[in-house]
Design an enzyme around this catalytic site. Sequence first.
Site, PDB file in Angstrom:
ATOM      1  CG  ASN A 147      -1.947  -1.145   1.116  1.00  0.00           C
ATOM      2  OD1 ASN A 147      -2.059  -1.783   0.069  1.00  0.00           O
ATOM      3  ND2 ASN A 147      -2.660  -1.410   2.203  1.00  0.00           N
ATOM      4  CB  THR A 180     -16.122  39.261 -29.446  1.00  0.00           C
ATOM      5  OG1 THR A 180     -16.858  40.169 -30.259  1.00  0.00           O
ATOM      6  CG2 THR A 180     -14.996  40.004 -28.735  1.00  0.00           C
ATOM      7  CG  HIS A 181     -20.016  37.120 -30.156  1.00  0.00           C
ATOM      8  ND1 HIS A 181     -20.857  36.543 -29.225  1.00  0.00           N
ATOM      9  CD2 HIS A 181     -19.680  38.338 -29.675  1.00  0.00           C
ATOM     10  CE1 HIS A 181     -21.040  37.412 -28.224  1.00  0.00           C
ATOM     11  NE2 HIS A 181     -20.333  38.501 -28.473  1.00  0.00           N
ATOM     12  CB  SER A 214      -7.357  14.648 -49.693  1.00  0.00           C
ATOM     13  OG  SER A 214      -8.305  13.860 -50.384  1.00  0.00           O
ATOM     14  CE  LYS A 270      -9.771  18.222 -48.088  1.00  0.00           C
ATOM     15  NZ  LYS A 270     -10.813  18.844 -47.298  1.00  0.00           N
ATOM     16  CD  GLU A 298      -8.854  18.051 -39.069  1.00  0.00           C
ATOM     17  OE1 GLU A 298      -9.987  17.597 -39.308  1.00  0.00           O
ATOM     18  OE2 GLU A 298      -7.896  17.916 -39.846  1.00  0.00           O
ATOM     19  CD  GLN A 334      -4.601  -3.564  -9.544  1.00  0.00           C
ATOM     20  OE1 GLN A 334      -3.897  -3.965  -8.629  1.00  0.00           O
ATOM     21  NE2 GLN A 334      -5.282  -4.375 -10.332  1.00  0.00           N
ATOM     22  CE  LYS A 388      -0.710   1.396  -9.727  1.00  0.00           C
ATOM     23  NZ  LYS A 388      -2.081   1.359  -9.198  1.00  0.00           N
TER      24      LYS A 388
END
Length: 463
Positions: free
Chosen positions: A115, A160-161, A282, A288, A295, A327, A330
Site C-alpha cells: 500500500n 468576439t463571437h 487527401s 487539399k 484536429e 488500482q 494508473k
Amino acid sequence: MSKTSANTMWGGRFSAGPDAIMEAINASIGFDRRLAPQDISGSRAHAAMLAACGIISQQDAAAIDAGLVQVEGEIARGDFAFSTALEDIHMNVEARLREIIGTPAGRLHTARSRNDQVALDFRLWVREQCDAAIEGLDALMRAFVTQAEAGADWVMPGFTHLQTAQPVTWGHHMLAYVEMFARDKGRFQDARARMNECPLGAAALAGTSFPIDRHMTAAALGFDRPTANSLDSVSDRDFALEFLSAAAICATHLSRFAEELVIWSSAQFRFVRMSDRFSTGSSIMPQKRNPDAAELLRAKLGRILGASVALFTVMKGLPLTYSKDMQEDKEQVFDAADTLMLGLAAMEGMVRDLTANRDALAAAASAGFSTATDLADWLVRELGLPFREAHHVTGALVKLAEDKGCDLPDLSLAEMQNIHGQITEAVYSVLGVQNSVASRTSYGGTAPENVRTRIAHWKEVLG
Ligand code: ARG
C-alpha cells in the site's frame, strides 16, 4: 488444487490458487510494469534505510541492492519474464529478487506494505510527469514567443463571437497563449510541490513498530519530507487528481489554439500556412492540405478529461484507507500523461513551423468595420459626445457604409457630416488599423510597443 498453487507472496493461509478470471481482473502487471524504475528506486532507498536503522544487516542490504540493480537491468533490456500470477510490479520484482539473491530478498518487505509501496511508486511517476509537462510547456511558450516577435506589429482582426471585433496584433494574439501556458506551468509546479512528500513507511495503513527513519527515505528519493499521517498516505491520490486537472486545463488551451489553426488554415481565412511536416494530403482531392495534427489536438482533451472523470469517480466515496479500486488509477493517468506530452510536442512543432500570411491578416483586419470603436472613441474625445451617443452616430455611419458596400474610411467627409455635422477630416486618422492598434497602449492592450515589452519579459523568464 495443491497448496503450492497459492501465491507465494501471501499464500500462507490459502489452500488454492485463484480462478483464472480472478487472476485476470486482479492483476495490474499488464500496465504497472511501467512503474518498475520507481519501484526499484523505492526499494533500494528502503533497504538502505532498514540497514542504517539496524533492522536488517548490512550484508543483506548489499545483496538486496545488487539484486535490485540486476532486476532493473533485466527489465530495461526487455529480459524480464513478467508473471500475471504475481499480480503486480511489486511482487514481480520481489520474486525475481528472491531468485537472484535467495533468502535476504524476504527481508526487503520489512516495515513496508504494497500500500505504501504503490503510493510511493505512483507519486514518483507522476512527479516525473509534472517535470516533463513543465519542460514541454517551456518549449511551447518559446515557440509562441518566437512567433510573437516575428509579427509584433502585424495587424489582424480580433474576434468576439468569431465576428470581427477590433484590430489586434499578431504578436498580442500569440502572447495570449503564452499567458495561458504559463498558468498551466504554474499549476504543474504547484501540484509538484504539494505532492512532494514521501508516503513510504506508512506501511499497510497504521505505520510500523520497527524503528524506521522515514526522513531518510524521503530525502533519498528527493522528497521534501515524509507524509504526516499514515492513513492519508496510503489512501491519498490527490496528486494524480491534481495532475489530471492541470493536464485537462492545459489540453483545453491546446485544443483552443488547435481550433484556431483549423480555422486560420482554411481557404476562407488563409491567415496561416501549416508546414508540410504538420499537414496531410487527401487521397482523392489533390488540392487539399489537411490540418490533421491540429484536429487531433482539438480532440485529445476528451481522453485527458475522460481520465480525470474516471479517477474522480474511482476515488469518490472510498472509505479510508486503501481499497483495490485504487488500482484503477494508473491506466488513466498513464494515458493522459502520454497524450499530454505528445500534444505539447506536436503543438510546439506546429507553432514553430507556422507561417503567418501577413497580407491576409492585414486585409481581414480592416474588413468588417473593425475600427468602429476607434471612431466612437474619437467622437467622445474630440467632439465631447457621451459614449452612448457616439455609439449611436457610429452605428449610423457603419450602416451607411454597409448600404454603400464600402469600408468606413471610404465614406466622404460630406457623407459623415450628414450624420454628424461636427465631424472633421481628422477622423480619418483613427480609421486605419495600424493607428488603431498603436493607440491601444493601456496596460495589457494590443499596441505593438506593449507586445514588445511583454516579449522581452517572456524571453527573460523563459531563457
Ligand atoms: N497493484 C496494486 C495497486 O495498484 C498494489 C497495491 C496492492 N495492495 C493490496 N493491499 N492489495 O493498487
